[in-house]
Design an enzyme around this catalytic site. Structure first.
Site, PDB file in Angstrom:
ATOM      1  N   ASP A   1     -42.825  14.531  20.282  1.00  0.00           N
ATOM      2  CA  ASP A   1     -44.498  14.073  20.289  1.00  0.00           C
ATOM      3  C   ASP A   1     -44.690  12.713  20.891  1.00  0.00           C
ATOM      4  O   ASP A   1     -43.756  11.894  21.088  1.00  0.00           O
ATOM      5  CB  ASP A   1     -44.606  13.947  18.911  1.00  0.00           C
ATOM      6  CG  ASP A   1     -46.200  13.896  19.379  1.00  0.00           C
ATOM      7  OD1 ASP A   1     -47.370  14.085  19.353  1.00  0.00           O
ATOM      8  OD2 ASP A   1     -46.728  12.922  19.321  1.00  0.00           O
TER       9      ASP A   1
ATOM     10  N   HIS B   1     -56.604  12.535  21.569  1.00  0.00           N
ATOM     11  CA  HIS B   1     -55.872  11.262  20.497  1.00  0.00           C
ATOM     12  C   HIS B   1     -56.734  10.713  19.720  1.00  0.00           C
ATOM     13  O   HIS B   1     -57.062   9.452  20.490  1.00  0.00           O
ATOM     14  CB  HIS B   1     -55.179  11.027  21.134  1.00  0.00           C
ATOM     15  CG  HIS B   1     -53.872  10.061  21.164  1.00  0.00           C
ATOM     16  ND1 HIS B   1     -53.612   8.748  21.784  1.00  0.00           N
ATOM     17  CD2 HIS B   1     -53.834   9.521  19.267  1.00  0.00           C
ATOM     18  CE1 HIS B   1     -52.224   8.275  21.216  1.00  0.00           C
ATOM     19  NE2 HIS B   1     -52.582   8.502  19.826  1.00  0.00           N
TER      20      HIS B   1
ATOM     21  N   TYR C   1     -48.467   5.593  25.110  1.00  0.00           N
ATOM     22  CA  TYR C   1     -47.867   5.069  24.541  1.00  0.00           C
ATOM     23  C   TYR C   1     -47.015   4.201  25.618  1.00  0.00           C
ATOM     24  O   TYR C   1     -46.574   4.807  26.368  1.00  0.00           O
ATOM     25  CB  TYR C   1     -46.816   5.839  23.613  1.00  0.00           C
ATOM     26  CG  TYR C   1     -47.100   6.809  22.550  1.00  0.00           C
ATOM     27  CD1 TYR C   1     -48.612   6.569  21.971  1.00  0.00           C
ATOM     28  CD2 TYR C   1     -46.106   7.591  22.148  1.00  0.00           C
ATOM     29  CE1 TYR C   1     -48.560   6.516  21.148  1.00  0.00           C
ATOM     30  CE2 TYR C   1     -46.994   8.545  20.932  1.00  0.00           C
ATOM     31  CZ  TYR C   1     -47.691   8.011  20.632  1.00  0.00           C
ATOM     32  OH  TYR C   1     -48.991   8.693  19.229  1.00  0.00           O
TER      33      TYR C   1
ATOM     34  N   TRP D   1     -43.776   7.551  20.055  1.00  0.00           N
ATOM     35  CA  TRP D   1     -44.691   5.441  20.127  1.00  0.00           C
ATOM     36  C   TRP D   1     -43.423   4.814  19.910  1.00  0.00           C
ATOM     37  O   TRP D   1     -43.553   3.955  21.472  1.00  0.00           O
ATOM     38  CB  TRP D   1     -45.253   6.017  18.863  1.00  0.00           C
ATOM     39  CG  TRP D   1     -46.389   5.110  18.947  1.00  0.00           C
ATOM     40  CD1 TRP D   1     -46.927   4.083  20.258  1.00  0.00           C
ATOM     41  CD2 TRP D   1     -47.370   4.399  17.867  1.00  0.00           C
ATOM     42  NE1 TRP D   1     -47.364   3.154  19.704  1.00  0.00           N
ATOM     43  CE2 TRP D   1     -47.901   3.270  18.629  1.00  0.00           C
ATOM     44  CE3 TRP D   1     -47.551   4.762  16.493  1.00  0.00           C
ATOM     45  CZ2 TRP D   1     -49.044   2.347  17.710  1.00  0.00           C
ATOM     46  CZ3 TRP D   1     -47.757   3.880  15.525  1.00  0.00           C
ATOM     47  CH2 TRP D   1     -48.814   2.951  16.012  1.00  0.00           C
TER      48      TRP D   1
END
Ligand code: NAP
Length: 328
Positions: free
Chosen positions: A51, A122, A56, A21
């Site tokens: 991940d 998400h 992002y 992220w």
């Protein structure tokens, strides 16, 4: 670096992964060279699980992963992405077959692959878990070879318990760290029984559990630790795990007293997560190579003694639990 089975998929992944992220956005400026170095340091340290999410940095994170993996060549790590947050507003009605297909096509392009290893819903609205159509769409995407597997990223344990009724769900991503211990009480036995992969996110409570913050630490305007401290932009649980900053700092002081020798608190916090065998992989975020390397090395630390585990539970119960336990 040890590996653990990724649920019932037949694949294994490193027990420390890389959370991508911060190299995308929402964490203040992270320049491209640092982001690339962070990813390379993690992979050089034995990390085989990354991940990310389509949102992002609006795809920057996925594209940086593509770039680094292309430059490195060789065996690909497991890359998990997420879909759903491109909706302008989170509604069940937005999770159409058409939208899911479009989001996944975009991630396939961003990551330059023909099949995504794992797509996670998400943090969709809770009600989505009561709509089998969304899971039917994911089954079709799997059948068409667009995704190898799918899972869910949830805010609440109760969402996870509902989601895993769908037989195609192979993984659950949930906040789990020294400041978020409820999944161990209520979810891990079930996860093991169902052979699910459990992805422990926000393992450092957004950096609080590195022990480096003080009352007067400041954050950039485009860092969620400034702009989302009270849940202004998304679920407040994603920022410092939903623990009020001053409460978190006081608890960190108590944690500090338990750490022996030369262990960095970040490694100690990650090692704590690995004490739970229901966890498949912890996914600390990192903005540079030093952080990525230090986090990966947490896997080499010795197990924590039971007395320390008990003390950490007491700190949670006394200081943190009233702020988070009933909420997520
Ligand atoms: N809804 C969802 O599905 C969702 C939500 C949140 C996160 N996630 C996933 O979970 C991953 C991890 O969570 P997170 O990134 O939110 O939080 P985190 O891993 O708890 O904290 C990461 C931050 O802590 C600092 N840090 C990391 N390692 C450090 C070290 N060794 N020493 C000192 N500081 C260190 C860095 O920020 P500074 O240097 O700026 O302090 C880094 O960005 C994300 O990257 C993402 O992949 C998913």
């Amino acid at each position: 670096m040890q590996t653990r089975p990724f649920g019932r998929t037949g694949r294994r992944v490193s027990e420390i992964g890389f959370g991508a992220w911060a190299i995308g956005g929402s964490w203040g400026a992270v320049d491209e060279s640092d982001a690339v170095a962070a990813l390379n340091a993690a992979l050089d340290s034995g990390v085989t699980f990354i991940d990310t999410a389509d949102v992002y940095g609006d795809g920057r994170s996925e594209r940086l992963i593509r770039q680094v993996l292309k430059e490195r060549g060789g065996e690909r790590p497991f890359v998990a992405t997420k879909a759903g947050r491109r909706l302008p507003q989170q509604t069940v009605a937005g999770y159409t077959d058409e939208n899911l297909h479009a989001w996944i096509e975009r991630s396939l392009t961003n990551l330059a692959v023909e099949t995504l290893d794992l797509v996670q819903l998400h943090c969709p609205p809770t009600d989505l878990y009561y709509h089998p159509e969304a899971f039917d769409s994911l089954d079709r995407l799997k059948k068409n070879g667009k995704i190898r597997d799918y899972g869910v990223s949830v805010e609440r344990i109760e969402e996870a318990i509902k989601a895993i009724e769908y037989p195609g769900v192979v993984s659950v991503q949930i906040i789990f760290n020294i400041f978020r211990q409820r999944p161990a009480d209520l979810f891990f036995d079930l996860a093991k029984k169902k052979e699910l992969a459990v992805i422990a996110r926000v393992p450092l409570a957004s950096g609080l559990l590195t022990g480096k913050f003080r009352a007067d630490s400041s954050f950039a305007d485009d860092d969620h630790r400034k702009f989302n401290r009270h849940g202004e932009a998304f679920d407040v649980g994603e920022t410092f795990s939903g623990v009020p900053y001053d409460v978190g700092l006081a608890a960190v002081d108590r944690v500090r007293k338990l750490i022996g020798g030369d262990v960095a608190m970040a490694q100690f916090a990650l090692r704590w997560i690995l004490m739970f065998d229901a966890v498949t992989v912890a996914i600390p975020g990192a903005k540079n190579s030093a952080q990525a390397r230090a986090n990966a090395q947490a896997a080499d630390r010795p197990a924590l003694p039971q007395s320390v585990m008990d003390e950490l539970k007491a700190i949670y119960d006394q200081d943190i639990r009233p702020h988070v336990h009933q909420r997520w």
